[in-house]
Design a protein around this motif. Structure first.
Motif, PDB file in Angstrom:
ATOM      1  N   THR A 185       0.856  -1.186   0.000  1.00  0.00           N
ATOM      2  CA  THR A 185       0.000   0.000   0.000  1.00  0.00           C
ATOM      3  C   THR A 185       0.891   1.235   0.000  1.00  0.00           C
ATOM      4  OG1 THR A 185      -1.613  -1.216   1.268  1.00  0.00           O
ATOM      5  CG2 THR A 185      -1.852   1.176   1.276  1.00  0.00           C
ATOM      6  N   VAL A 186       0.642   2.128  -0.954  1.00  0.00           N
ATOM      7  CA  VAL A 186       1.438   3.352  -1.071  1.00  0.00           C
ATOM      8  C   VAL A 186       0.496   4.546  -0.955  1.00  0.00           C
ATOM      9  CG1 VAL A 186       2.943   4.702  -2.599  1.00  0.00           C
ATOM     10  CG2 VAL A 186       3.117   2.201  -2.593  1.00  0.00           C
ATOM     11  N   LEU A 187       0.742   5.391   0.029  1.00  0.00           N
ATOM     12  CA  LEU A 187      -0.098   6.585   0.193  1.00  0.00           C
ATOM     13  C   LEU A 187       0.772   7.812  -0.050  1.00  0.00           C
ATOM     14  CD1 LEU A 187      -1.897   5.478   3.488  1.00  0.00           C
ATOM     15  CD2 LEU A 187      -2.836   5.425   1.168  1.00  0.00           C
ATOM     16  N   ILE A 188       0.287   8.673  -0.932  1.00  0.00           N
ATOM     17  CA  ILE A 188       1.085   9.851  -1.304  1.00  0.00           C
ATOM     18  C   ILE A 188       0.468  11.105  -0.701  1.00  0.00           C
ATOM     19  CG2 ILE A 188       1.849  11.247  -3.283  1.00  0.00           C
ATOM     20  CD1 ILE A 188       2.085   8.618  -4.807  1.00  0.00           C
ATOM     21  N   GLY A 189       1.324  11.983  -0.168  1.00  0.00           N
ATOM     22  CA  GLY A 189       0.848  13.205   0.497  1.00  0.00           C
ATOM     23  C   GLY A 189       0.350  14.242  -0.493  1.00  0.00           C
ATOM     24  N   LYS A 190      -0.129  15.321   0.102  1.00  0.00           N
ATOM     25  CA  LYS A 190      -0.682  16.429  -0.685  1.00  0.00           C
ATOM     26  C   LYS A 190       0.405  17.004  -1.608  1.00  0.00           C
ATOM     27  CE  LYS A 190      -3.030  20.470   0.735  1.00  0.00           C
ATOM     28  NZ  LYS A 190      -2.039  21.395   0.869  1.00  0.00           N
ATOM     29  N   ASP A 191       0.047  17.391  -2.796  1.00  0.00           N
ATOM     30  CA  ASP A 191       0.976  17.980  -3.771  1.00  0.00           C
ATOM     31  C   ASP A 191       2.147  17.058  -4.106  1.00  0.00           C
ATOM     32  OD1 ASP A 191      -0.589  20.257  -3.702  1.00  0.00           O
ATOM     33  OD2 ASP A 191       0.576  21.111  -2.053  1.00  0.00           O
ATOM     34  N   GLY A 192       1.965  15.769  -3.907  1.00  0.00           N
ATOM     35  CA  GLY A 192       3.013  14.824  -4.314  1.00  0.00           C
ATOM     36  C   GLY A 192       4.209  14.796  -3.385  1.00  0.00           C
ATOM     37  N   VAL A 193       4.096  15.327  -2.191  1.00  0.00           N
ATOM     38  CA  VAL A 193       5.229  15.276  -1.251  1.00  0.00           C
ATOM     39  C   VAL A 193       4.817  14.448  -0.035  1.00  0.00           C
ATOM     40  CG1 VAL A 193       6.797  16.611   0.210  1.00  0.00           C
ATOM     41  CG2 VAL A 193       6.069  17.498  -2.017  1.00  0.00           C
ATOM     42  N   GLY A 194       5.692  13.508   0.337  1.00  0.00           N
ATOM     43  CA  GLY A 194       5.405  12.629   1.479  1.00  0.00           C
ATOM     44  C   GLY A 194       4.852  11.299   1.003  1.00  0.00           C
ATOM     45  N   VAL A 195       5.422  10.209   1.524  1.00  0.00           N
ATOM     46  CA  VAL A 195       4.943   8.865   1.163  1.00  0.00           C
ATOM     47  C   VAL A 195       4.871   7.999   2.409  1.00  0.00           C
ATOM     48  CG1 VAL A 195       5.327   6.803  -0.266  1.00  0.00           C
ATOM     49  CG2 VAL A 195       6.182   8.987  -1.059  1.00  0.00           C
ATOM     50  N   LYS A 196       3.799   7.192   2.466  1.00  0.00           N
ATOM     51  CA  LYS A 196       3.701   6.135   3.480  1.00  0.00           C
ATOM     52  C   LYS A 196       3.652   4.821   2.725  1.00  0.00           C
ATOM     53  CE  LYS A 196       0.938   8.767   6.760  1.00  0.00           C
ATOM     54  NZ  LYS A 196      -0.400   9.064   7.240  1.00  0.00           N
ATOM     55  N   VAL A 197       4.438   3.855   3.162  1.00  0.00           N
ATOM     56  CA  VAL A 197       4.346   2.504   2.576  1.00  0.00           C
ATOM     57  C   VAL A 197       4.006   1.515   3.676  1.00  0.00           C
ATOM     58  CG1 VAL A 197       5.672   0.596   1.583  1.00  0.00           C
ATOM     59  CG2 VAL A 197       5.801   2.839   0.547  1.00  0.00           C
ATOM     60  N   LYS A 198       2.920   0.783   3.448  1.00  0.00           N
ATOM     61  CA  LYS A 198       2.524  -0.298   4.363  1.00  0.00           C
ATOM     62  C   LYS A 198       2.679  -1.592   3.578  1.00  0.00           C
ATOM     63  CE  LYS A 198      -1.187  -1.347   7.635  1.00  0.00           C
ATOM     64  NZ  LYS A 198      -0.920  -2.755   7.689  1.00  0.00           N
ATOM     65  N   ALA A 199       3.495  -2.476   4.104  1.00  0.00           N
ATOM     66  CA  ALA A 199       3.842  -3.685   3.339  1.00  0.00           C
ATOM     67  C   ALA A 199       2.696  -4.695   3.322  1.00  0.00           C
ATOM     68  CB  ALA A 199       5.071  -4.332   3.970  1.00  0.00           C
ATOM     69  N   THR A 200       2.587  -5.409   2.205  1.00  0.00           N
ATOM     70  CA  THR A 200       1.671  -6.546   2.137  1.00  0.00           C
ATOM     71  C   THR A 200       2.373  -7.770   2.737  1.00  0.00           C
ATOM     72  OG1 THR A 200       0.492  -8.033   0.673  1.00  0.00           O
ATOM     73  CG2 THR A 200       2.446  -7.022  -0.239  1.00  0.00           C
ATOM     74  N   LYS A 201       1.589  -8.707   3.200  1.00  0.00           N
ATOM     75  CA  LYS A 201       2.198  -9.948   3.725  1.00  0.00           C
ATOM     76  C   LYS A 201       2.535 -10.906   2.587  1.00  0.00           C
ATOM     77  CE  LYS A 201       0.599 -10.238   8.464  1.00  0.00           C
ATOM     78  NZ  LYS A 201       0.050  -8.883   8.605  1.00  0.00           N
ATOM     79  N   ASN A 202       1.902 -10.689   1.431  1.00  0.00           N
ATOM     80  CA  ASN A 202       2.110 -11.604   0.302  1.00  0.00           C
ATOM     81  C   ASN A 202       2.573 -10.846  -0.941  1.00  0.00           C
ATOM     82  OD1 ASN A 202       1.062 -13.995   1.662  1.00  0.00           O
ATOM     83  ND2 ASN A 202      -0.871 -12.855   1.642  1.00  0.00           N
ATOM     84  N   PRO A 203       3.823 -10.357  -0.934  1.00  0.00           N
ATOM     85  CA  PRO A 203       4.284  -9.577  -2.089  1.00  0.00           C
ATOM     86  C   PRO A 203       4.390 -10.427  -3.359  1.00  0.00           C
ATOM     87  CG  PRO A 203       6.096  -9.996  -0.549  1.00  0.00           C
ATOM     88  CD  PRO A 203       4.858 -10.500   0.107  1.00  0.00           C
ATOM     89  N   ARG A 204       3.954  -9.831  -4.471  1.00  0.00           N
ATOM     90  CA  ARG A 204       4.002 -10.537  -5.759  1.00  0.00           C
ATOM     91  C   ARG A 204       5.261 -10.142  -6.536  1.00  0.00           C
ATOM     92  NH1 ARG A 204      -1.446  -8.926  -5.450  1.00  0.00           N
ATOM     93  NH2 ARG A 204      -1.008  -6.975  -6.530  1.00  0.00           N
ATOM     94  N   ALA A 205       5.731 -11.040  -7.380  1.00  0.00           N
ATOM     95  CA  ALA A 205       6.871 -10.740  -8.263  1.00  0.00           C
ATOM     96  C   ALA A 205       6.451  -9.680  -9.280  1.00  0.00           C
ATOM     97  CB  ALA A 205       7.290 -12.016  -8.982  1.00  0.00           C
ATOM     98  N   VAL A 206       7.388  -8.808  -9.663  1.00  0.00           N
ATOM     99  CA  VAL A 206       7.120  -7.845 -10.749  1.00  0.00           C
ATOM    100  C   VAL A 206       8.367  -7.769 -11.638  1.00  0.00           C
ATOM    101  CG1 VAL A 206       5.537  -6.383  -9.408  1.00  0.00           C
ATOM    102  CG2 VAL A 206       7.976  -5.832  -9.439  1.00  0.00           C
ATOM    103  N   SER A 207       8.190  -7.201 -12.814  1.00  0.00           N
ATOM    104  CA  SER A 207       9.347  -7.024 -13.687  1.00  0.00           C
ATOM    105  C   SER A 207       9.638  -5.546 -13.843  1.00  0.00           C
ATOM    106  CB  SER A 207       9.080  -7.676 -15.037  1.00  0.00           C
ATOM    107  OG  SER A 207       9.071  -9.077 -14.827  1.00  0.00           O
ATOM    108  N   ILE A 208      10.923  -5.200 -13.914  1.00  0.00           N
ATOM    109  CA  ILE A 208      11.289  -3.788 -14.107  1.00  0.00           C
ATOM    110  C   ILE A 208      12.379  -3.662 -15.167  1.00  0.00           C
ATOM    111  CG2 ILE A 208      10.725  -3.112 -11.720  1.00  0.00           C
ATOM    112  CD1 ILE A 208      13.818  -2.950 -11.267  1.00  0.00           C
ATOM    113  N   LYS A 209      12.414  -2.476 -15.752  1.00  0.00           N
ATOM    114  CA  LYS A 209      13.459  -2.174 -16.734  1.00  0.00           C
ATOM    115  C   LYS A 209      14.000  -0.802 -16.374  1.00  0.00           C
ATOM    116  CE  LYS A 209      13.694  -1.397 -21.668  1.00  0.00           C
ATOM    117  NZ  LYS A 209      12.891  -1.412 -22.878  1.00  0.00           N
ATOM    118  N   THR A 210      15.281  -0.710 -16.062  1.00  0.00           N
ATOM    119  CA  THR A 210      15.836   0.592 -15.690  1.00  0.00           C
ATOM    120  C   THR A 210      16.027   1.453 -16.936  1.00  0.00           C
ATOM    121  OG1 THR A 210      18.142  -0.062 -15.955  1.00  0.00           O
ATOM    122  CG2 THR A 210      17.139  -0.480 -13.801  1.00  0.00           C
ATOM    123  N   GLY A 211      16.074   2.744 -16.743  1.00  0.00           N
ATOM    124  CA  GLY A 211      16.298   3.649 -17.879  1.00  0.00           C
ATOM    125  C   GLY A 211      16.406   5.075 -17.385  1.00  0.00           C
ATOM    126  N   PRO A 212      16.674   6.008 -18.326  1.00  0.00           N
ATOM    127  CA  PRO A 212      16.747   7.415 -17.942  1.00  0.00           C
ATOM    128  C   PRO A 212      15.386   7.877 -17.396  1.00  0.00           C
ATOM    129  CG  PRO A 212      17.571   7.065 -20.174  1.00  0.00           C
ATOM    130  CD  PRO A 212      16.949   5.784 -19.760  1.00  0.00           C
TER     131      PRO A 212
END
Ligand code: EPU
Length: 445
Positions: free
Chosen positions: A299-326
């Motif tokens: 769970t990701v909660l973002i503050g007002k105007d895009g500043v501030g983040v809260k992350v609450k972890a799941t108990k069952n995280p799923r695999a994801v794929s990522i690709k780094t870049g500029p």
């Protein structure tokens, strides 16, 4: 993940009984399993914005004040470098205020030992050429994460009227006659964009950098340069337009918060099944990373105007794929931490690293902890495991050191990490912040 790829993965037995602990030479980090990190934590200023902003002060003569400067070793190295050129510097590590007086700066050569300490040392070249018309530097060092040539810097300096001669250990650059140009970067290199912007600020006429890097740290540099009196605009697509001015003046500037440190702390929350709030986190600059955390089920909660983040972890995280870049793609500087997180997600994740050609060395270390990671060139395939196990691992670069700490917080038992100087180069006492959230981590120096 297709069934074919999944079947092709080697089954590596989990390491439940790591080899007995050997005596560790030199400083190391010790981390023991620390589940459920919780709390609110502050952020340091962005290392990569700070380093280039420090070199940009060469463009001015006078006393500038930088605020929110992280007290990490690369910053101390950059202070030494500026002092070597004749600048006066006073750094208050309690308040994170750095005062730099460049009035008497007159040197234009940087000792090879200082150049070798970090890649960012190459960023003195643009400002030195702009201020003195000459620069003599060794080849930059830094993390071992790929070849990291500086050909885009050199090629474009040459287009702007700089003669560059390469000697075995030295680059000698002299301005013949500076000229504004349309410069097309083959790749949106962060360092080349920054170096060229700085030279162009004092080059008569209008310089355009096309296919420029758009990393937030580049825009922090642009912001301070504009405060100094530079004229800089942006155009679509990915073009930075600089109109040269006669002179730039000293400033008082506050550096942006570190999105990479924010990413590390939020990953720590996700990794340990915790709940972490970072009120200063620049969420608006962390979109792809936060999206991937959400895709995993956190769970990701973002503050007002895009500043501030809260992350609450799941108990069952799923695999994801990522690709780094500029930017705004997934940042390569969070790739290692993300790999640590994916080692215990359910399923098979794939990471494609497109920025640096050799940035998976942390993967090998994580396999020593029981992770199942297969690296083929620029692709790492990670099969999630139930548990990681503490053992001794070696950090090969700044971000690898962080990833191994994160893996250590999840692993059963104690993880010891050597190569700690990378950790100290990149972060201001991050171990203390993690401890304040409940982590069991000690730095032995
Ligand atoms: N490249 C070239 N030729 C060049 C310049 C770059 O081939 O002249 C290649 C590099 O070898 C690399 C790619 O282009 O494969 C990207 O390099 P870039 O120039 O964008 O990176 P950098 O300026 O050397 C900065 C950060 C890195 C961060 C990258 C990418 C600083 C001091 N360093 O490096 O930060 O990973 O941008 O975002 O700003 C770190 O903080 O751990 C770190 C490595």
């Amino acid at each position: 993940m297709s069934q074919a790829v999944e079947n092709a993965l080697p089954i590596i037995p989990s390491i439940k009984d790591p080899s007995p602990k050997k005596k560790i030479d030199g400083p190391y980090l010790s981390v023991t399993q620390s589940l459920g990190l919780e709390g609110e934590v502050g952020l340091a200023g962005a290392k990569n914005a700070t380093l280039v902003i420090m070199t940009s002060l060469i463009l001015t003569a006078g006393r500038s004040v930088l605020r929110n400067v992280p007290a990490s070793d690369d910053v101390f190295h950059m202070i030494q470098l500026l002092q070597g050129l004749g600048a006066q510097a006073v750094f208050n590590t309690e308040t994170n205020v750095l005062e730099v007086d460049t009035t008497d700066l007159s040197g234009y050569s940087v000792a090879p030992e200082l150049m070798k300490m970090m890649r960012a040392s190459v960023l003195v070249m643009g400002p030195l050429l702009a201020r003195f018309g000459k620069a003599e530097i060794g080849f930059p060092g830094g993390d071992v994460i790929g070849a990291r040539p500086i050909d885009y810097h050199i090629k474009n300096f040459q287009k702007m009227g700089v003669d560059v001669h390469e000697q075995p250990d030295l680059l000698v650059a002299r301005v013949r006659r500076l000229q504004c140009r349309n410069l097309l970067l083959e790749y949106p290199s962060v360092g080349a964009t920054e170096n060229l912007i700085m030279l162009a600020t004092l080059t008569g006429g209008t310089t355009k950098i096309i296919n420029a890097a758009l990393e937030p740290e580049v825009f922090d540099l642009i912001a301070i340069l504009k405060q100094m009196g530079a004229r800089i605009d942006t155009e679509m697509p990915a073009t930075i337009v600089i109109t040269g001015v006669e002179k730039l003046h000293p400033v008082d500037y506050t550096i942006m918060y570190d999105r990479m440190e924010a990413g590390a702390l939020l990953t720590a929350a996700a990794m340990t099944g915790g709940y972490v709030h970072i009120p200063q986190a620049p969420a608006h600059l962390m979109g792809m990373f936060l999206m991937k955390l959400q895709e995993m089920g956190h769970t990701v909660l973002i503050g007002k105007d895009g500043v501030g983040v809260k992350v609450k972890a799941t108990k069952n995280p799923r695999a994801v794929s990522i690709k780094t870049g500029p930017y705004p793609a997934f940042p390569t500087d969070l790739q290692a931490s993300m790999m640590a997180l994916l080692t215990t997600a359910q399923g098979v994740s794939v990471i494609k690293e497109t920025v640096f050609e050799n940035r998976f060395m942390h993967g090998r270390e994580m396999t020593k902890m029981g992770a199942q990671i297969d690296v083929q060139h620029d692709v790492a395939t990670i099969r999630g495991v139930e548990e990681l196990y503490g053992t001794h691992v070696i950090a090969s670069d700044i971000r690898a050191s962080c990833a191994l700490v994160l893996a250590g917080m999840k692993a059963i038992g104690e993880t010891t990490i050597s190569g700690v100087y990378h950790w100290k180069r990149g972060y201001e006492h991050l171990e203390e912040k993690l401890r304040s959230l409940g982590a069991s981590i000690t730095l032995y120096e």
